[in-house]
Each structure stands twice: as structure tokens, then as C-alpha cells.
Design an enzyme around this catalytic site. Structure first.
Site, PDB file in Angstrom:
ATOM      1  N   GLU A  21       0.843  -1.199   0.000  1.00 22.45           N
ATOM      2  CA  GLU A  21       0.000   0.000   0.000  1.00 22.45           C
ATOM      3  C   GLU A  21       0.875   1.244   0.000  1.00 22.45           C
ATOM      4  O   GLU A  21       1.875   1.317   0.700  1.00 22.45           O
ATOM      5  CB  GLU A  21      -0.903   0.037   1.239  1.00 22.45           C
ATOM      6  CG  GLU A  21      -1.741   1.321   1.320  1.00 22.45           C
ATOM      7  CD  GLU A  21      -2.487   1.482   2.634  1.00 22.45           C
ATOM      8  OE1 GLU A  21      -3.548   0.850   2.770  1.00 22.45           O
ATOM      9  OE2 GLU A  21      -1.990   2.207   3.513  1.00 22.45           O
ATOM     10  N   PHE A  23       0.499   5.816  -0.259  1.00 23.19           N
ATOM     11  CA  PHE A  23      -0.403   6.966  -0.235  1.00 23.19           C
ATOM     12  C   PHE A  23       0.202   8.100  -1.053  1.00 23.19           C
ATOM     13  O   PHE A  23       1.424   8.158  -1.240  1.00 23.19           O
ATOM     14  CB  PHE A  23      -0.708   7.419   1.194  1.00 23.19           C
ATOM     15  CG  PHE A  23       0.489   7.824   2.009  1.00 23.19           C
ATOM     16  CD1 PHE A  23       1.026   9.106   1.907  1.00 23.19           C
ATOM     17  CD2 PHE A  23       1.069   6.944   2.909  1.00 23.19           C
ATOM     18  CE1 PHE A  23       2.120   9.497   2.668  1.00 23.19           C
ATOM     19  CE2 PHE A  23       2.168   7.319   3.677  1.00 23.19           C
ATOM     20  CZ  PHE A  23       2.692   8.601   3.552  1.00 23.19           C
ATOM     21  N   PRO A  24      -0.622   9.007  -1.571  1.00 28.40           N
ATOM     22  CA  PRO A  24      -0.092  10.103  -2.376  1.00 28.40           C
ATOM     23  C   PRO A  24       0.770  11.018  -1.522  1.00 28.40           C
ATOM     24  O   PRO A  24       0.306  11.540  -0.508  1.00 28.40           O
ATOM     25  CB  PRO A  24      -1.347  10.848  -2.854  1.00 28.40           C
ATOM     26  CG  PRO A  24      -2.473   9.894  -2.650  1.00 28.40           C
ATOM     27  CD  PRO A  24      -2.093   9.052  -1.487  1.00 28.40           C
ATOM     28  N   PRO A  25       2.043  11.231  -1.881  1.00 27.40           N
ATOM     29  CA  PRO A  25       2.890  12.145  -1.113  1.00 27.40           C
ATOM     30  C   PRO A  25       2.316  13.552  -1.089  1.00 27.40           C
ATOM     31  O   PRO A  25       1.594  13.974  -1.991  1.00 27.40           O
ATOM     32  CB  PRO A  25       4.224  12.108  -1.877  1.00 27.40           C
ATOM     33  CG  PRO A  25       4.223  10.774  -2.551  1.00 27.40           C
ATOM     34  CD  PRO A  25       2.789  10.541  -2.931  1.00 27.40           C
ATOM     35  N   LYS A  26       2.655  14.285  -0.050  1.00 24.92           N
ATOM     36  CA  LYS A  26       2.090  15.621   0.152  1.00 24.92           C
ATOM     37  C   LYS A  26       2.804  16.687  -0.663  1.00 24.92           C
ATOM     38  O   LYS A  26       2.303  17.800  -0.804  1.00 24.92           O
ATOM     39  CB  LYS A  26       2.141  15.987   1.637  1.00 24.92           C
ATOM     40  CG  LYS A  26       1.251  15.100   2.505  1.00 24.92           C
ATOM     41  CD  LYS A  26       1.311  15.518   3.957  1.00 24.92           C
ATOM     42  CE  LYS A  26       0.448  14.599   4.819  1.00 24.92           C
ATOM     43  NZ  LYS A  26      -0.965  14.722   4.505  1.00 24.92           N
ATOM     44  N   HIS A  81      -8.068   2.640  -3.736  1.00 26.20           N
ATOM     45  CA  HIS A  81      -8.993   2.749  -2.613  1.00 26.20           C
ATOM     46  C   HIS A  81     -10.105   3.731  -2.984  1.00 26.20           C
ATOM     47  O   HIS A  81      -9.864   4.728  -3.675  1.00 26.20           O
ATOM     48  CB  HIS A  81      -8.292   3.297  -1.367  1.00 26.20           C
ATOM     49  CG  HIS A  81      -7.306   2.362  -0.755  1.00 26.20           C
ATOM     50  ND1 HIS A  81      -7.089   2.302   0.608  1.00 26.20           N
ATOM     51  CD2 HIS A  81      -6.465   1.452  -1.296  1.00 26.20           C
ATOM     52  CE1 HIS A  81      -6.152   1.406   0.871  1.00 26.20           C
ATOM     53  NE2 HIS A  81      -5.758   0.883  -0.268  1.00 26.20           N
ATOM     54  N   ALA A 130     -19.846   0.409   3.048  1.00 26.18           N
ATOM     55  CA  ALA A 130     -19.122  -0.198   1.929  1.00 26.18           C
ATOM     56  C   ALA A 130     -20.007  -1.125   1.111  1.00 26.18           C
ATOM     57  O   ALA A 130     -19.793  -1.293  -0.099  1.00 26.18           O
ATOM     58  CB  ALA A 130     -17.903  -0.961   2.464  1.00 26.18           C
TER      59      ALA A 130
END
Length: 627
Positions: A21, A23-26, A81, A130
Site C-alpha cells: 500500500e 499513499f499520495p505524497p504531500k 482505494h 461499503a
């Protein structure tokens, strides 16, 4: 464009797999460097990767962009996701349409966080959970999407009280998800392996679930702080023996990482001996060394590099996207080979041998932090605190879900923070946090570090002025890395840090303070519109390029490590999130209430100011300047 279901079904009887997994970096540089990291991790033959979804605004756009890049440019089978609660149908439709356009065939359907109160419910929202999202995807896209859902080995928690956790209560809902069209299940992270094994047996007793792939979710342990924070947020139980073992070494980052690898390998080994599960999903936190170490050390997972696979590297297709990416210390990421779906019968024996050697070499280098790949894997190896290096894909919070209040519902917020209606009452909340009377504020979800006690009185005075502090540290002019207060990293090192404070200040107060700052003080200041100013130079592209290392360590046989760097890009990313948290907090109260009005007035009329004093041998310089 393979589905997770088809990929799992194509595996041999004894073949195992891993998935990761991200996540999009900031930050933009973090995004670019994650692509280099993804190319390196592709050598581990992940069956698929997942990309977290940040509901609303720029965060969801970043999720879609990252997922599209992973699928189309890097060639990784990608799962997007998608959370649905308090999200209108148009957002869901657009996300699904963009996923299909970019060749993404896999969705992880999640409920997401509930709205604070009924006043803030999103209109045109047809999704309560969900199950509704799974049904909607099946009704509108048929079998195009392979759909995964979440499960909770210790039971799902709604609210802050985990006493109601009971996995048996969750089974009917899991069955409903599968009946609605779910194809596979990924679990929440856990560290109590016995509870997971019991949960797996519980699932296999149900006819509707026993043939659905179940994938355990595992989180590599990178630092003690991340370990305890993640388990707190996920309500995962830590067996007392494990907790005590980590508590004993919490100030030695290398020891924590080493024990973390050992623990995860042990968990995987026990699952393998007790179940017939094929795969393991890693919550990587956008870091790679810990995952590489686990795969390298695990007798269960190491053969993934050796077994038959259709996930070969294309020797002729260079991943040129990552050649010029920005890496600290002037490092250049190695040219990585892009994945392709070459049938094993087409690939010659010599190429198979070469690929196996290449994969093993990459795994060894990254896991040991040696060689060119190893150096790239370890430059952000110490992500201590929010302010890491903005070049790091792991910069910021440990997930990509967007601003979060660190509490579960308005009732808990009011219990912890009351219903402030004046600036003085707001100041009292921040002072109570500094005093340890409350354990969380919207900008921090853990208790204060011991070093804060050294500057506690100064922070009290600042907050009493109506200047709300959200981050700070005292100056340190050299102490041992094993120090109980300031220590981090491996033993036999020396730690330094500059005094630093970050405050929400009324705009008028900031305009009066700014001319008083001396040449030894660097500042960044931002408002709710994202407008940033600084006393550092701006280059022609209007970006602040200067970086401020406010914490660094000198260790034997290592380069100087700078885990805490403040620059324009990192401040800009945090500024956006920090202001949104005022709005999130205000939504715990009715729109016409005095508390709502007060919190929104701070959002409108304050600036966020980051102040760094560079004369670190002068311990009181910053505080004397401000007070």
C-alpha cells in the site's frame, strides 16, 4: 490490466505473493521520488499495489494521479482505494470513470469516516457503508472491476471505545459485502497473530466466505513513534511481551527496526504454518527498507523472487520517468527496468537467471542499505515527527487520507476540548495539552515528547498571549544519541537541533512581530488561502529553494543524518492541512453556535508562522526574541 482475483487464481499451489500500500505524497518532490521507489520495489514482484484515497479536494486528485501513473507508466497492477460515506454520487462516478480510462481494474471499497453531525452531511449521498458502494459498482460496471473490501481481525470500532470490538459481530456484514459482489478481503493491520489466526478460522466456517481470498494486512515497524501511533489509530492490540520489548529499546531506532523485522517475520511464519493463505499485504508508509528486510529475512516470502511468475522485468524498457528525479545529497536513482507481462515460455533461460540475480541483488542492497539502491532506500530512514524531509514520499502523516481530527466523533471532541467561545478558553485548551491534562489536540494525536518540558514555561506564555503553538523544540548543542530526552538513531552518535516553534498568530500581531525578527531567525508564514511568505530568497520560478535542517545527527561510519528539514514545500503542504483542521474542529458544533463562529474566526483571521532560530548554542535566543 489484470484483476487481483485472476492474479491470485493464476498462482501455483505453493506460490506466495506480496502486495504493497502507498499513499499520495504531500509534496511534488515526494511524488517524484515515490516513482523511483516504486520502480525499485517492483523488483520484489508484488502481485499488486494499492493507493489510498483522500476524500475531496486535492487529496483525491493526487490519489487518482498516483494510481494512473502506477498502472500506466510503471506497469504495476493497481488497486484504487475508494471511500463513499459522506461522498456524493458524482465524485464516485468520476473516480470510477477515470480509473477505467487509465486501465485500472481493481477497487478497494471502503466506508470511510462518518460526517461530524447531520448538518454537515453531503447532499446526494447514496452510500451509508461499503456494502452500498460494492452494489453500486457492480450495478454500473458489471464485472469490469475486481472489488476488494476490508476486514478487522479484532473487530471493527466505531468511536473511541474499543470495548465493543468483536469480530463475530462483523461476520454478517462481511458476508453482505461478498454477496454484493466483493472478490477479495484485506485486513486491518494487527500485531496479535493469534487473534488473526482465530479470525481466519472464523471466516472459513462461513460458506459464503471460505473461498474468498483473505489477505492479512501487516505494517513494518520503522520507528517506535509510528508503531505506537498506528496501533492507537487502528485499535490493534499489542501483546504485552511485544510492547515491553519495543519499550525497552524505543530510543534506539536501529534496534527498533531490527526487532520489527524479526517480529513481522515471526508473524508471517506463524500464519503460514496455521493457514493456507497465499499472500501478505504491507502498509509500507511509503518507505521501502523495512519491507525489503522482511522479504529478505522471511523464509516464507524470500522464495517469491525464485518461483515461477509472469511478472518479469522487461530488459529493454527503461523506466526513464525516474531518471532525473530529485534525491537528497545529489544522489541519482538507478535506472530501473519497467515491468511487462512477458509469458515465461517466451523468456529464455539465461534471461530468467539474469532477472533472478537482478531481483536478489536489488533486495539485498535495499534491505541492507548498501550499494546504489541501498543508499536511495535509506536517505529518509528516520522519519521522526511531522517535519521530515519534504523530498521524502513518507513526509507528513502516516497515511494519505487527508486532514483528520484524531478523534472519532463530536461527542469525544466536546469531552476533550469543551465548547470554547473565547480566545482565552482556546488558549486554555492548548495549555492543558502542554500540561498533559488532555492527550490530543487537532494538530497532534500523541502525548508530548519529554523535551517539551524544557520549554514548557515559554510555551505557556505564548499560548496565554493567544498565540496557539502546534509544534516546537528546544535547541540542543550536542548530546548522545542514547539520551533519554533528545536521543534517536543508532548508538554512539551526537544529536544537534535548533530551537523552533510553529504558532497560529492573529494577522495584526504577526505584522507587529515580523520587523522584530533578527537575522538569525528564519520564518515561513501562511494564511488560509495558501499564500506563503518568507524572509528567504525566491528564485525565478517563484519557489523557495532554501532548506533548514533543524535536527541532525552525526554517527560513526554514516553520513550526517537530517531527519527534520523545514523548507517552503513542506511548510506549504502542512499549512493547507493545518488550516483545514480548524474547519474540521468547527464542524463538531452547530453552525450557529458561538464555538463554531470562534473556530471559523481563527481560520479567517490568523496566520500560521514557523520560526527557526539558527544560533543553536544559544538555548534561549528564540524565546527571548518572542517574549
Amino acid at each position: 490490466m489484470s484483476t487481483v482475483k485472476d492474479l491470485i487464481n493464476s498462482l501455483g499451489p505453493d506460490e506466495k505473493f506480496v502486495s504493497f500500500e502507498f499513499f499520495p505524497p504531500k509534496t511534488d518532490s515526494g511524488f517524484r521520488n515515490l516513482l523511483a521507489r516504486l520502480n525499485r520495489l517492483s523488483a520484489f514482484n508484488p502481485l499488486f499495489i494499492t493507493v489510498t484515497w483522500g476524500a475531496g479536494g486535492s487529496t483525491s486528485e493526487k490519489s487518482l494521479d498516483l494510481a494512473a501513473t502506477c498502472q500506466k507508466k510503471i506497469g504495476l497492477n493497481t488497486v484504487l482505494h475508494l471511500t463513499c460515506t459522506n461522498t456524493n454520487k458524482e465524485v464516485i462516478d468520476e473516480a470510477l470513470a477515470r480509473a477505467k480510462t487509465n486501465g485500472i481494474r481493481n477497487i478497494l471499497a471502503l466506508r470511510g469516516d462518518l460526517a461530524r453531525t447531520e448538518e454537515y452531511w453531503t447532499p446526494n449521498c447514496e452510500f451509508k457503508n461499503a456494502i452500498d458502494l460494492v452494489k453500486y459498482i457492480r450495478e454500473h460496471y458489471g464485472d469490469y472491476f475486481c472489488i476488494g473490501v476490508a476486514a478487522y481481525p479484532e473487530g471493527h470500532v466505531d468511536g473511541s471505545d474499543n470495548s465493543n470490538q468483536n469480530p463475530k459481530k462483523d461476520i454478517p456484514y462481511l458476508i453482505e459485502k461478498v454477496k454484493a459482489g466483493a472478490d477479495f478481503i484485506i485486513t486491518q493491520l494487527f500485531f496479535d497473530v493469534d487473534k488473526f489466526i482465530s479470525f481466519e478460522k472464523l471466516i472459513k466456517q462461513e460458506p459464503e466466505l471460505k473461498n474468498i481470498p483473505l489477505i492479512p494486512g501487516l505494517m513494518p515497524i520503522t520507528t517506535h513513534k509510528v508503531f505506537t501511533r498506528a496501533t492507537k489509530l487502528s485499535h490493534a492490540t499489542i501483546p504485552s511481551t511485544i510492547y515491553n520489548n519495543f519499550e525497552d529499546i524505543k530510543n534506539d531506532d536501529d534496534a527498533v527496526k531490527s526487532l520489527g523485522v524479526e517480529l513481522l517475520c515471526d508473524i508471517i511464519d506463524k500464519i503460514n504454518k496455521s493457514t493456507n493463505l497465499k499472500g501478505y499485504h504491507f502498509y509500507t508508509l511509503n518507505l521501502e527498507k523495512a519491507v525489503a528486510s522482511i522479504i529478505n529475512e522471511s523464509k516464507v516470502l524470500h522464495p517469491i523472487l525464485e518461483g515461477p511468475s509472469t511478472r518479469f522485468e522487461n530488459e529493454d524498457a527503461l523506466a526513464s520517468d525516474s531518471e532525473d528525479e530529485e534525491i537528497p545529497n545529489g544522489q541519482k536513482p538507478q535506472q530501473q527496468r519497467r515491468k511487462s507481462s512477458i509469458n515465461e515460455n517466451v523468456v529464455g533461460k539465461s534471461m530468467n537467471t539474469k532477472l533472478l540475480y537482478s531481483n536478489k541483488k536489488a533486495l539485498f542492497e535495499i534491505s541492507r542499505g548498501k550499494g546504489a539502491l541501498g543508499k536511495d532506500a535509506t536517505w529518509d530512514d528516520f522519519p521522526n515527527g511531522r517535519f521530515g524531509d519534504s523530498n521524502s514520499p513518507a513526509y507528513g502523516e502516516i497515511d494519505g487520507y487527508g486532514p483528520n481530527l484524531k478523534i472519532h466523533n463530536p461527542k469525544e471532541a466536546i469531552t476533550k476540548w469543551g465548547s470554547p467561545t473565547t480566545t482565552k478558553q482556546l488558549s486554555s485548551i492548548f495549555i492543558d495539552y502542554l500540561s498533559g491534562k488532555i492527550d490530543v489536540v487537532p494538530w497532534a494525536d500523541s502525548s508530548l515528547s519529554p523535551e517539551t518540558a524544557i520549554i514548557q514555561e515559554q510555551l505557556f506564555e505564548l499560548n496565554e498571549k493567544g498565540w496557539f503553538s502546534v509544534a516546537s523544540q528546544p535547541a540542543v548543542n550536542g548530546c548522545k544519541s542514547t539520551d533519554n530526552i533528545f536521543g534517536w538513531g543508532p548508538p554512539n552518535g551526537i544529536i544537534y537541533q535548533k530551537s523552533f516553534v510553529e504558532l497560529f498568530i492573529p494577522k495584526k500581531d504577526w505584522e507587529q512581530l515580523k520587523p522584530q525578527l533578527d537575522e538569525s531567525t528564519t520564518f515561513y508564514a501562511g494564511n488560509n488561502k495558501g499564500e506563503i511568505e518568507s524572509n528567504l530568497p525566491i528564485n525565478q520560478s517563484h519557489n523557495f529553494k532554501s532548506k533548514n535542517a533543524v535536527t541532525w545527527g552525526v554517527f560513526p561510519s554514516k553520513e550526517v543524518i537530517q531527519p527534520t528539514v523545514i523548507d517552503y514545500e513542506s511548510f506549504k503542504a502542512w499549512n493547507e492541512e493545518a488550516f483545514l483542521l480548524w474547519l474540521e474542529w468547527s464542524r463538531c458544533y452547530k453552525k450557529q453556535s458561538e464555538s463554531f463562529k470562534l473556530l471559523n474566526s481563527v481560520y479567517e483571521n490568523y496566520v500560521l508562522v514557523s520560526l527557526i532560530h539558527h544560533e543553536f548554542p544559544e538555548e534561549n535566543a528564540l524565546w527571548d526574541l518572542l517574549l
